[in-house]
Design a protein around this motif. Structure first.
Motif, mmCIF file in Angstrom:
data_model
loop_
_atom_site.group_PDB
_atom_site.id
_atom_site.type_symbol
_atom_site.label_atom_id
_atom_site.label_comp_id
_atom_site.label_asym_id
_atom_site.label_seq_id
_atom_site.Cartn_x
_atom_site.Cartn_y
_atom_site.Cartn_z
ATOM 1 N N THR A 45 0.766 -1.215 0.074
ATOM 2 C CA THR A 45 -0.003 -0.128 0.090
ATOM 3 C C THR A 45 0.812 1.363 -0.007
ATOM 4 O O THR A 45 0.703 2.489 -0.813
ATOM 5 C CB THR A 45 -1.182 -0.097 1.265
ATOM 6 O OG1 THR A 45 -1.923 -1.138 1.143
ATOM 7 C CG2 THR A 45 -1.704 1.367 1.568
ATOM 8 N N GLN A 84 -8.051 -0.176 -0.102
ATOM 9 C CA GLN A 84 -8.303 -1.308 0.623
ATOM 10 C C GLN A 84 -9.378 -1.269 1.388
ATOM 11 O O GLN A 84 -10.218 -2.263 1.327
ATOM 12 C CB GLN A 84 -6.855 -1.622 1.292
ATOM 13 C CG GLN A 84 -6.658 -2.882 1.871
ATOM 14 C CD GLN A 84 -5.241 -3.169 2.417
ATOM 15 O OE1 GLN A 84 -4.399 -2.136 2.372
ATOM 16 N NE2 GLN A 84 -4.937 -4.267 2.951
ATOM 17 N N ASP A 160 -6.142 -1.319 -4.538
ATOM 18 C CA ASP A 160 -5.671 -2.251 -3.256
ATOM 19 C C ASP A 160 -6.537 -3.041 -2.936
ATOM 20 O O ASP A 160 -7.679 -2.743 -2.142
ATOM 21 C CB ASP A 160 -5.233 -0.980 -2.372
ATOM 22 C CG ASP A 160 -4.078 -1.353 -1.426
ATOM 23 O OD1 ASP A 160 -4.005 -2.729 -1.340
ATOM 24 O OD2 ASP A 160 -3.812 -0.784 -0.633
HETATM 25 MG MG MG Z 1 -2.083 -2.600 2.375
#
Ligand code: MG
Ligand code: ATP
Length: 385
Positions: A45, A84, A160
């Motif tokens: 990330t 994410q 993500d």
């Molecule tokens: Mg991550």
């Protein structure tokens, strides 16, 4: 010119105590769909945030479309990002959620409507524009996140773990839709996933990261069949590792002696290998590449002899089936080799239906295993963290 280029990029947090990215050099071509894989906390990330300008590198240079990112102001760094932990605003409709970024950037109403509607159409949500998030299914919510990223109209898209919250069946369908969408828009995309199959199924390239570093970057087949390290071979796919030592080392072959007094057999080596005589080494076989050969006469068809000549290149080691686990189309076998090593094999359950727990068998190892020098820290290499 590569679309995205990183030169010796590092990122640390907490005054250097946490190293999230460690001297990353990377080049991604225009239009590539790249997957980023690696254990939790390895810096995936953070890497995406650096390239999108959401974080600033501690050192190194990032070029996007040939332009140094540090020289661009935030509005010019337009990269679509599906996070994410995506935040969909619950009090806004689907349309408003997608339009939000465009409003913030000061577009006029007509343009906002056109872009947001087009993005929603691309993810097949045009019929749900006035719905509120609580009325949507998880896949639909994921699509809202995707539409919002597409609406930035950036030629670069970062995802993500966008499919992380979907159930496996829907996920398998959705991933192909996602690839079609990315290719039809001509985007350069980087997607983070924990799902290796997903990465192999729809990615043009895969990057495996560990502890802030890039271990390997290549086509799915290359990573699968030519992993550059024990860690990658173990992290990506399922591999049996056999320890031993080598003798008779030539430019393209050697004799491998299984440890603990096990049998020896000849294997091929890649040109330019660094192996020397009488050193320890590790060889690796994918679990689906290990052959199982019945040796008991009563298990074979009448008149059929055990004919290893048909498989002249197969090295065989005696073994005993400890477990035979039926997993639908496949059967997984856990086998104790004669020298005490344990290996696994996975094959169609239909063809090997007669191999049962307790059976004495021959285990066939082909002559082209992955070959690794014995690592300094074998435990660290075999950990998945
Ligand atoms: Mg991550
Ligand atoms: N803002 C921050 N402040 C301090 N440490 C951070 C920050 N962001 C990330 N880190 C640390 O940097 C490292 C890399 O984190 P990152 O979120 O990039 O990992 P990841 O590969 O995306 O993990 P996951 O698969 O769990 O999402 C971790 O040790 C993390 O705790």
């Amino acid at each position: 010119m590569p679309k995205i280029e990183l030169l010796h990029v590092s990122k640390t947090f907490d005054e250097g105590k946490v190293v999230a990215n460690d001297d990353v050099t990377l080049s991604i071509e225009d239009g590539a769909f790249v997957f980023l894989l690696g254990p939790s906390g390895c810096g995936k990330t953070t890497l995406l945030k650096l390239i999108s300008g959401l974080e600033t590198p501690t050192s190194g240079t990032i070029l996007v479309g040939g332009i140094d990112l540090s020289k661009l102001n935030p509005e010019e760094r337009s990269i679509g990002f599906v996070f994410q932990h995506f935040e969909i605003f619950p009090a806004m409709t689907v349309f408003e959620n997608v339009a939000y970024g465009l409003v913030v950037r000061g577009y006029d109403d007509e343009t906002i409507e056109k872009i947001a509607e087009e993005a929603l159409r691309l993810v097949s949500l045009e019929g749900r524009m006035l719905a509120y998030p609580k009325e949507l299914s998880t896949p639909e919510l994921q699509k809202v996140g995707l539409a919002r990223a597409i609406a930035t109209r950036s030629k670069i898209l970062f995802l993500d773990e966008p499919l992380g919250k979907l159930d496996p069946k829907i996920r398998k369908v959705f991933r192909h839709e996602l690839r079609r969408l990315i290719k039809s828009l001509g985007l350069t995309a980087i997607q983070v996933t924990h799902d290796q199959e997903e990465a192999m199924a729809i990615g043009d390239q895969i990057i495996v990261m560990r502890q802030g570093k890039i271990l390997q970057h290549g086509k799915p087949e290359d990573l699968y069949y030519r992993p550059g390290s024990i860690f990658v071979a173990n992290f990506f796919g399922e591999t049996n590792f056999l320890e031993g030592f080598v003798s008779g080392v030539g430019p393209d072959s050697c004799v491998f002696h299984l440890h603990l007094g096990g049998p020896k057999f000849e294997i091929k080596l890649q040109h330019g290998h660094q192996l020397k005589n009488h050193v320890q080494a590790i060889i690796g076989y994918r679990i689906e590449d290990v052959e199982l050969i019945q040796t008991k006469q009563e298990e074979r068809e009448p008149g059929e002899e055990l004919d290893l000549e048909e498989k002249p290149r197969l090295n065989t080691v005696k073994g005993r089936v400890r477990e035979a686990i039926f997993i639908g189309p496949m059967k997984r076998f856990i086998i104790d080799l004669e020298n005490g090593d344990e290996i696994q094999a996975k094959h169609s359950s239909k063809f090997l239906i007669d191999i049962r727990e307790g059976d004495e068998i021959l285990v066939g190892f082909h002559e082209n295993p992955m070959v690794f020098e014995y690592p300094k820290d074998i435990r660290a290499e075999l950990s998945k963290a």
